[in-house]
Design an enzyme around this catalytic site. Structure first.
Site: not given
Length: 161
Positions: A11, A13
């Site tokens: 991922d 963030d």
């Protein structure tokens, strides 16, 4: 010889970097432009979801703003993204979370593919600004899926690579 995974999916963030403050500042500015006030607590509801869904949640706070056309929503979301893009151009290697680049190098050294699954349509630009784009074989962002995050489609699409 140990069995290695075929692909690592990251991922963006909160894993590679943290642009949550940028998102908060930009959503706050965008909301203020249409007469709505949001705070950090409200902003927590917007993490990990797309622009239009986030915008709809903000508009729900004000009766006068609830009834927007699809074109108006898109224009507001586009303006928000323009503000965000201005901020992400200030990102650099100092914004990489601790240990991430070393991990990416180790994965790459073992000839394992690396993918990114992100709700952000700006994921490529963020990785470029961080100087990490070269580690990624495949990027899946909101433009490549029908159902955005929280739905697992982002990551299953990356896994199918």
């Amino acid at each position: 010889m140990a069995d290695y995974p075929k692909i690592f999916i990251f991922d963006l963030d909160g894993v590679i970097t943290d642009t949550s403050e940028f998102h908060y500042l930009v959503w706050k500015k965008s909301a203020n432009e249409i007469g709505i006030q949001i705070d950090r607590n409200f902003n927590e509801q917007l993490k990990g979801i797309g622009r239009i869904q986030s915008l709809k949640r903000i508009l729900e706070l004000d009766q006068a703003n609830r009834q927007r056309t699809a074109d108006e929503l898109e224009a507001l979301a586009t303006r928000k993204n323009m503000h965000y893009q201005e901020l992400i151009h200030s990102l650099g290697s100092t914004n990489i979370l601790s240990g991430i680049e070393r991990l990416l190098k180790e994965i790459r050294a073992n000839n394992i593919r690396i993918a990114l699954g992100s709700a952000s349509r700006n994921a490529r630009v963020v990785l470029e600004q961080l100087g990490l784009i070269q580690y990624f074989d495949y990027l899946v962002d909101a433009a490549k899926v029908t159902r955005g995050k929280r739905d697992p489609e982002t990551f299953t699409t990356a896994a199918d690579y």
